[in-house]
Motif scaffolding. Sequence first.
Motif, PDB file in Angstrom:
ATOM      1  N   CYS A 155      -4.506   6.430  -2.922  1.00 46.38           N
ATOM      2  CA  CYS A 155      -3.605   5.354  -2.533  1.00 46.38           C
ATOM      3  C   CYS A 155      -3.384   4.449  -3.744  1.00 46.38           C
ATOM      4  O   CYS A 155      -4.268   4.309  -4.593  1.00 46.38           O
ATOM      5  CB  CYS A 155      -4.227   4.495  -1.435  1.00 46.38           C
ATOM      6  SG  CYS A 155      -4.720   5.435  -0.005  1.00 46.38           S
ATOM      7  N   HIS A 202       0.853  -1.182   0.000  1.00 44.27           N
ATOM      8  CA  HIS A 202       0.000   0.000   0.000  1.00 44.27           C
ATOM      9  C   HIS A 202       0.892   1.236   0.000  1.00 44.27           C
ATOM     10  O   HIS A 202       1.798   1.336   0.829  1.00 44.27           O
ATOM     11  CB  HIS A 202      -0.891  -0.015   1.242  1.00 44.27           C
ATOM     12  CG  HIS A 202      -1.831   1.127   1.306  1.00 44.27           C
ATOM     13  ND1 HIS A 202      -3.165   0.999   0.989  1.00 44.27           N
ATOM     14  CD2 HIS A 202      -1.639   2.421   1.615  1.00 44.27           C
ATOM     15  CE1 HIS A 202      -3.745   2.178   1.128  1.00 44.27           C
ATOM     16  NE2 HIS A 202      -2.833   3.062   1.493  1.00 44.27           N
ATOM     17  N   ILE A 203       0.656   2.127  -0.925  1.00 53.09           N
ATOM     18  CA  ILE A 203       1.463   3.345  -1.026  1.00 53.09           C
ATOM     19  C   ILE A 203       0.515   4.546  -0.977  1.00 53.09           C
ATOM     20  O   ILE A 203      -0.453   4.622  -1.746  1.00 53.09           O
ATOM     21  CB  ILE A 203       2.250   3.361  -2.360  1.00 53.09           C
ATOM     22  CG1 ILE A 203       3.178   2.143  -2.412  1.00 53.09           C
ATOM     23  CG2 ILE A 203       3.029   4.659  -2.535  1.00 53.09           C
ATOM     24  CD1 ILE A 203       3.564   1.729  -3.815  1.00 53.09           C
ATOM     25  N   HIS A 204       0.790   5.494  -0.069  1.00 49.93           N
ATOM     26  CA  HIS A 204      -0.023   6.710   0.017  1.00 49.93           C
ATOM     27  C   HIS A 204       0.491   7.683  -1.033  1.00 49.93           C
ATOM     28  O   HIS A 204       1.629   8.137  -0.945  1.00 49.93           O
ATOM     29  CB  HIS A 204       0.093   7.338   1.408  1.00 49.93           C
ATOM     30  CG  HIS A 204      -0.111   6.361   2.517  1.00 49.93           C
ATOM     31  ND1 HIS A 204      -1.293   5.682   2.692  1.00 49.93           N
ATOM     32  CD2 HIS A 204       0.727   5.920   3.480  1.00 49.93           C
ATOM     33  CE1 HIS A 204      -1.179   4.888   3.734  1.00 49.93           C
ATOM     34  NE2 HIS A 204       0.040   5.004   4.230  1.00 49.93           N
TER      35      HIS A 204
HETATM   36 NI    NI Z   1      -3.022   5.215   1.655  1.00 49.16          NI
END
Ligand code: NI
Length: 134
Positions: A98, A90-92
């Motif tokens: 996201c 998961h990458i913000h």
């Molecule tokens: Ni995120």
Amino acid sequence: MAEIERIGISIEKTLLDKFDGLIEKQGYKNRSEAVRDLIRDRINQDKISDSKAETIAVVFLVYDHHSTKLSDNLIGLQHSHLVETISSMHIHLDKHDCLELIAVKGKKGKIEKLANKMISLKGVKGGKVNYIGI
Ligand code: NI
């Protein structure tokens, strides 16, 4: 080490020039490796055209994390489908969006159904799935 065979092929000069230009841009040092990769890719494409083929795939999703219950729905889908989730990341991306990368293993058709359900969830702004035959 695998047995190596040498082959010769005939090809129009204009087509070969285009090919050479392309593989140079891609960083290939010689034609042989580029041709081997094309053959591998074609074989892989044929393999994954069968919905029963065993594959490894990565589902890419971009979504707004403010969307109600989206994260729960994504996790629920992974638990309810008969594919093995190998890993997820998961990458913000920014305040709202996201990027989720979900690596899965299983039959191509089942992965495709799972990916389509994920991509069509409310709040998902874009999605793709890439497969490789195993
Ligand atoms: Ni995120």
